[in-house]
Design a protein around this motif. Structure first.
Motif, PDB file in Angstrom:
ATOM      1  N   SER A   1       0.840  -1.140  -0.124  1.00  0.00           N
ATOM      2  CA  SER A   1       0.066  -0.067   0.137  1.00  0.00           C
ATOM      3  C   SER A   1       0.974   1.479  -0.067  1.00  0.00           C
ATOM      4  O   SER A   1       0.577   2.147  -0.716  1.00  0.00           O
ATOM      5  CB  SER A   1      -0.870  -0.133   1.061  1.00  0.00           C
ATOM      6  OG  SER A   1      -0.120   0.207   2.371  1.00  0.00           O
TER       7      SER A   1
ATOM      8  N   GLY B   1      -3.226  -7.460  -2.287  1.00  0.00           N
ATOM      9  CA  GLY B   1      -2.889  -6.097  -1.936  1.00  0.00           C
ATOM     10  C   GLY B   1      -2.526  -5.320  -3.180  1.00  0.00           C
ATOM     11  O   GLY B   1      -3.106  -3.903  -3.335  1.00  0.00           O
TER      12      GLY B   1
ATOM     13  N   SER C   1      -4.728  -1.919  -4.542  1.00  0.00           N
ATOM     14  CA  SER C   1      -3.952  -0.334  -4.980  1.00  0.00           C
ATOM     15  C   SER C   1      -5.069   0.623  -5.495  1.00  0.00           C
ATOM     16  O   SER C   1      -4.487   1.855  -5.587  1.00  0.00           O
ATOM     17  CB  SER C   1      -2.847  -0.690  -5.872  1.00  0.00           C
ATOM     18  OG  SER C   1      -3.202  -0.899  -7.096  1.00  0.00           O
TER      19      SER C   1
ATOM     20  N   PHE D   1      -5.534   2.955  -2.831  1.00  0.00           N
ATOM     21  CA  PHE D   1      -4.380   3.837  -2.163  1.00  0.00           C
ATOM     22  C   PHE D   1      -3.793   4.830  -2.835  1.00  0.00           C
ATOM     23  O   PHE D   1      -3.347   4.732  -3.745  1.00  0.00           O
ATOM     24  CB  PHE D   1      -3.096   2.672  -2.046  1.00  0.00           C
ATOM     25  CG  PHE D   1      -3.756   1.435  -1.365  1.00  0.00           C
ATOM     26  CD1 PHE D   1      -4.336   1.421  -0.267  1.00  0.00           C
ATOM     27  CD2 PHE D   1      -2.970   0.198  -1.568  1.00  0.00           C
ATOM     28  CE1 PHE D   1      -4.799   0.111   0.294  1.00  0.00           C
ATOM     29  CE2 PHE D   1      -3.315  -0.891  -1.347  1.00  0.00           C
ATOM     30  CZ  PHE D   1      -4.320  -1.186  -0.367  1.00  0.00           C
TER      31      PHE D   1
ATOM     32  N   PRO E   1      -3.250   4.044   4.499  1.00  0.00           N
ATOM     33  CA  PRO E   1      -3.318   2.731   4.560  1.00  0.00           C
ATOM     34  C   PRO E   1      -2.925   2.154   5.758  1.00  0.00           C
ATOM     35  O   PRO E   1      -3.150   1.085   6.251  1.00  0.00           O
ATOM     36  CB  PRO E   1      -2.805   2.265   3.174  1.00  0.00           C
ATOM     37  CG  PRO E   1      -2.711   3.189   2.155  1.00  0.00           C
ATOM     38  CD  PRO E   1      -2.377   4.405   3.084  1.00  0.00           C
TER      39      PRO E   1
END
Length: 397
Positions: free
Chosen positions: A215, A296, A300, A303, A309
């Motif tokens: 992140s 993850g 994104s 993010f 995050p």
């Protein structure tokens, strides 16, 4: 020949992306801090706090303001408990606190003045426990010892309390048959809190720190606009898939080392359960790391900076332990929490690791979790490609 050239070009691109990702991690102090602090410091500190695992003969001081026959009997029962040992009695609470400050005792048990009076009235009596925070388990052991002593005292004096009950209740109590229960907890015969919790926390630490790193890098790319350089060779899914593969390769290389430290070395240092087959644990880690990376990278899209995050991910520890089914049976959860269990890689990964590492399960015993992780790998890889394609296109507009 053309296929060979394309393959060489793709491999060259992947190698360049891998080198670039390593440089990004190595040049960011905040990311290195998360990696070093989250994996090594947090891993060691968490284990250190629960390191005693099972507390025996922890010294305690008793402040007996009642000074009665009953309170002295209660003190003797506390001293007989395996968890604590009565260091002595103190005149008042201030004197007891001084003993605690001098590290002579690990806790204080305060017996109030009306202790004997309340019992003779047939009322609920009160006692107060205090403990130091050098290890999280001191308070638990002192509370367990004092509560157990109180139950024993209650059993001794309960027949004398029937005069305070209605006649119909006395008949029911007299007719009841006492039940003696004895047992040994499966896979945790010492009933240690650390041996129960830490194996699950190891997998949670890997998931959380890896999510933080991904992140932070993704957020930094979007925040600084550096994500635009990924568009130099196009934004096709084929090109984006190479980006995802390159990033995942870097994270898996790093976390294979960190995983060896957490799942291999930590159990040896702190004498945690470690009865699983090493080969099966490695086979479990492969889809777990891949699924976490893809999860993850797929996230994104949310993010937009490198800091927010971290605050969000750091507070999910308890929730992830709950979702894994370690602290609460998965079968008793509502359907929506059961569904969430199969969405987040940390949940099936943690459950599978505890089964293999702490319970000696085989690959056949973790078939459901193992297949779930591989399905997550496939689904989240596609979503990660789509997410990065969207981020790149949005950045170059």
């Amino acid at each position: 020949m053309k296929i060979l050239i394309k393959m060489k070009s793709s491999l060259k691109d992947i190698v360049e992306l891998i080198i670039q990702e390593f440089k990004t991690i190595a040049s960011s102090y905040s990311i290195l801090l998360v990696l070093i602090g989250g994996i090594f410091i947090y891993g060691l500190l968490y284990n250190y706090m629960y390191q005693p695992n099972v507390i025996r003969n922890a010294p305690v001081v008793v402040v007996d303001k009642s000074n009665s026959k009953l309170s002295r009997e209660y003190t003797r029962l506390i001293d007989a408990a395996p968890q604590v040992e009565v260091y002595g009695t103190a005149v008042d609470f201030i004197a007891a606190k001084e003993l605690m400050k001098e590290n002579k005792v690990a806790g204080i048990i305060y017996i109030p003045k009306d202790f004997d009076t309340r019992v003779n009235r047939g009322e609920e009596s009160i006692f107060i426990t205090y403990a130091v925070t050098q290890a999280f388990l001191y308070y638990s052991s002192i509370q367990e010892a004092s509560a157990g002593a109180m139950l024993e005292l209650d059993d001794r004096y309960r027949p004398n309390m029937v005069v305070f009950l209605p006649a119909k209740d006395v008949l029911q109590i007299a007719a009841a048959t006492p039940i003696s229960v004895s047992g040994t907890p499966l896979y945790n015969y010492t009933e240690g809190y650390g041996t129960y919790l830490i194996p699950a926390v190891i997998m949670i630490i890997i998931f959380q720190t890896l999510m933080m790193v991904i992140s932070m890098i993704s957020g930094k790319e979007r925040e600084s606009g550096s994500i635009r350089h990924f568009a130099e060779q196009g934004t096709t899914l084929k090109r984006v898939s190479r980006i995802i593969i390159s990033k995942t390769f870097v994270y898996c290389i790093l976390y294979s080392i960190f995983g060896l430290f957490l799942a291999g070395l930590i159990p040896i240092i702190f004498q945690l359960p470690n009865i699983g087959n090493s080969y099966e644990i490695i086979m479990l880690f492969i889809p777990y790391l891949l699924a976490t990376c893809f999860f993850g990278l797929a996230g994104s899209v949310f993010f937009t900076d490198s800091e927010a995050p971290i605050l969000m991910i750091a507070f999910f520890s308890v929730g992830l332990v709950f979702l894994s089914g370690i602290s609460y049976p998965l079968e008793l959860m509502p359907w929506y929490w059961q569904a969430t269990h199969f969405i987040i890689p940390a949940a099936p990964g943690t459950l599978a690791f505890v089964k293999v590492n702490s319970m000696g399960a085989s690959m056949a015993d973790i078939q459901t979790e193992y297949i779930t992780l591989w399905i997550q790998c496939a689904v989240y890889f596609i979503l990660a490609c789509l997410a990065y394609q969207y981020n790149i296109k949005k950045a170059i507009k």
